[in-house]
Design a protein around this motif. Structure first.
Motif, short mmCIF file in Angstrom:
data_model
loop_
_atom_site.label_atom_id
_atom_site.label_comp_id
_atom_site.label_asym_id
_atom_site.label_seq_id
_atom_site.Cartn_x
_atom_site.Cartn_y
_atom_site.Cartn_z
N ALA A 1 -15.55 57.87 -34.04
CA ALA A 1 -14.91 57.15 -35.32
C ALA A 1 -13.74 56.62 -35.51
CB ALA A 1 -15.79 57.92 -36.66
N ALA A 2 -13.56 55.39 -35.65
CA ALA A 2 -12.13 55.03 -35.61
C ALA A 2 -12.14 53.64 -36.51
CB ALA A 2 -11.63 54.53 -34.45
N ASN A 3 -11.04 54.03 -37.57
CA ASN A 3 -10.59 52.91 -38.53
C ASN A 3 -9.11 52.51 -38.18
OD1 ASN A 3 -10.03 51.03 -40.61
ND2 ASN A 3 -10.26 52.46 -42.30
N PRO A 4 -9.03 52.06 -37.10
CA PRO A 4 -7.52 51.48 -36.51
C PRO A 4 -6.71 50.59 -37.45
CG PRO A 4 -8.97 50.71 -35.02
CD PRO A 4 -9.89 51.20 -36.07
N PRO A 5 -5.36 50.43 -37.23
CA PRO A 5 -4.75 49.24 -37.84
C PRO A 5 -5.06 47.98 -37.31
CG PRO A 5 -3.24 51.19 -37.06
CD PRO A 5 -4.35 51.37 -36.56
N TYR A 6 -5.29 47.05 -37.87
CA TYR A 6 -5.82 45.73 -37.73
C TYR A 6 -5.20 44.67 -38.28
CZ TYR A 6 -9.26 46.57 -41.19
OH TYR A 6 -9.58 46.75 -42.65
N VAL A 7 -4.33 44.76 -39.16
CA VAL A 7 -3.64 43.75 -39.96
C VAL A 7 -2.72 42.86 -39.12
CG1 VAL A 7 -2.64 43.03 -42.10
CG2 VAL A 7 -4.46 44.76 -42.19
N GLY B 1 -2.64 41.61 -34.43
CA GLY B 1 -3.47 42.27 -35.02
C GLY B 1 -4.23 43.58 -34.21
N ARG B 2 -3.91 43.28 -32.76
CA ARG B 2 -4.67 44.20 -31.85
C ARG B 2 -3.85 45.17 -31.17
NH1 ARG B 2 -9.63 42.44 -31.24
NH2 ARG B 2 -9.42 43.62 -29.38
N ALA B 3 -2.50 45.72 -31.74
CA ALA B 3 -1.89 46.79 -31.01
C ALA B 3 -2.56 48.06 -30.79
CB ALA B 3 -0.70 46.97 -31.86
N MET B 4 -3.56 48.23 -31.85
CA MET B 4 -4.31 49.63 -31.62
C MET B 4 -5.52 49.32 -30.96
SD MET B 4 -2.54 52.33 -31.85
CE MET B 4 -4.15 53.58 -31.82
N VAL C 1 -14.13 50.09 -37.23
CA VAL C 1 -14.12 49.00 -38.31
C VAL C 1 -12.84 48.17 -37.98
CG1 VAL C 1 -13.17 50.55 -40.12
CG2 VAL C 1 -14.44 48.49 -40.76
N GLN C 2 -13.14 46.80 -38.18
CA GLN C 2 -11.91 45.91 -38.18
C GLN C 2 -12.16 44.66 -39.10
OE1 GLN C 2 -12.57 44.48 -33.70
NE2 GLN C 2 -11.50 43.06 -34.92
N SER C 3 -11.14 43.90 -39.42
CA SER C 3 -11.33 42.60 -40.02
C SER C 3 -11.52 41.54 -38.92
CB SER C 3 -9.98 42.41 -40.84
OG SER C 3 -9.89 41.20 -41.08
N THR C 4 -12.20 40.55 -39.40
CA THR C 4 -12.60 39.42 -38.30
C THR C 4 -11.31 38.57 -38.24
OG1 THR C 4 -13.11 38.15 -40.40
CG2 THR C 4 -14.90 39.03 -39.09
N LEU D 1 0.03 34.79 -42.37
CA LEU D 1 -1.55 34.65 -41.82
C LEU D 1 -1.82 33.36 -41.95
CD1 LEU D 1 -2.57 38.06 -43.64
CD2 LEU D 1 -2.13 37.82 -41.31
N ILE D 2 -1.80 32.62 -42.87
CA ILE D 2 -1.72 31.11 -42.91
C ILE D 2 -1.34 30.32 -41.68
CG2 ILE D 2 -1.76 28.95 -44.22
CD1 ILE D 2 -2.36 30.69 -46.83
N ASP D 3 0.08 30.72 -41.69
CA ASP D 3 0.85 29.73 -40.55
C ASP D 3 0.18 30.08 -39.29
OD1 ASP D 3 2.22 28.58 -42.43
OD2 ASP D 3 4.24 30.34 -42.22
N ARG D 4 -0.11 31.56 -39.00
CA ARG D 4 -0.68 31.77 -37.75
C ARG D 4 -2.26 31.58 -37.22
NH1 ARG D 4 2.38 35.46 -34.60
NH2 ARG D 4 0.58 35.20 -33.03
N GLY D 5 -2.75 30.81 -38.49
CA GLY D 5 -4.24 30.68 -38.35
C GLY D 5 -5.25 31.84 -38.47
N PHE D 6 -4.65 32.86 -39.04
CA PHE D 6 -5.68 33.96 -39.17
C PHE D 6 -6.54 34.05 -40.84
CE2 PHE D 6 -2.15 35.96 -36.92
CZ PHE D 6 -3.05 36.68 -35.67
N VAL D 7 -5.72 33.12 -41.70
CA VAL D 7 -6.38 32.84 -42.93
C VAL D 7 -6.22 31.49 -43.00
CG1 VAL D 7 -6.22 33.24 -45.42
CG2 VAL D 7 -5.75 35.35 -43.73
#
Length: 227
Positions: free
Chosen positions: A114-120, A139-142, A163-166, A205-211
């Motif tokens: 089970a893993a809840n890695p950093p993803y922000v 958001g993919r360093a881990m 678990v991760q964010s979209t 996040l908006i500037d980079r297109g994540f949000v």
């Protein structure tokens, strides 16, 4: 795969947790993944499990409550102390691994990881106080190292739950797992309001297109991957 589930009464909430300063506080992502683990009847006695990046030990608790043998891994001694205390308070024995992905691989393989890695996504490198959530510019360093190591973490019939964010690209995670010979599927989803970390870097996040402009929620997903 259709996941067999325990009854709702068996999927107990975590409740209050002991947490030393600087240790990640269980949040919506933790609750979503721990609920999946608690509900899956394929996890139980005779299974060897690992909680990678355990933090407060929330996922280790969910795994141990099934009757499985559990080790909790983290690079932080404060996290390991918190996880140990929380499992002791619940009379749930766990083993401890001081280290990250390489040390967890070395101590494996496991039937369940089970893993809840950093993803922000983060505009700056992670530091000790932010390494539980900051995960590099995409958001993919881990997530990327975890996907690459996943086959080595698992027994032949083992499964990875993460678990991760979209925001951090679920399709990329699935492609990376497939490259290692693992099939994956989304087994749970939740739409949650932005927390203080995401809200505090919304312009980036908006500037980079994540949000998208005006967006105030993110989708969390739990992936299950197995051979």
């Amino acid at each position: 795969m259709t996941m067999s589930v325990r009854t709702a009464a068996e999927a107990r909430p975590l409740g209050r947790v002991f947490r030393l300063p600087g240790v990640y506080r269980p949040q919506e992502d933790t609750a979503l993944l721990s609920g999946v683990l608690a509900a899956d009847t394929s996890i139980g006695c005779g299974k060897r499990c690992a909680d990678l990046g355990t933090g407060s030990g929330a996922l280790a608790i969910a795994l141990a409550r099934t009757g499985a043998t559990v080790v909790a891994a983290d690079i932080s001694m404060r996290a390991l102390a918190s996880a140990w205390m929380n499992t002791v308070l619940r009379a749930l024995p766990i083993g401890l691994i001081r280290g990250g992905l390489p040390e967890t691989v070395e101590a494996g393989p496991y039937d369940v990881v089970a893993a809840n890695p950093p993803y922000v996504p983060s505009p700056v490198p992670a530091v000790r106080s932010s390494r539980a959530w900051d995960a590099g510019p995409d958001g993919r360093a881990m997530l990327d190292p975890l996907c690459a190591a996943a086959p080595s973490l698992l027994t032949r019939t083992g499964a990875l739950y993460l678990v991760q964010s979209t925001m951090s690209d679920v399709d990329k995670t699935r492609f990376a797992l497939a490259a290692g010979g693992l099939r994956s599927e989304v087994v749970a989803r939740a739409e949650v309001p932005f927390g203080p970390v995401v809200s505090g870097r919304l312009d980036y996040l908006i500037d980079r297109g994540f949000v998208r402009p005006g967006e105030r929620t993110e989708e969390l997903v739990v992936l299950r991957a197995a051979r």
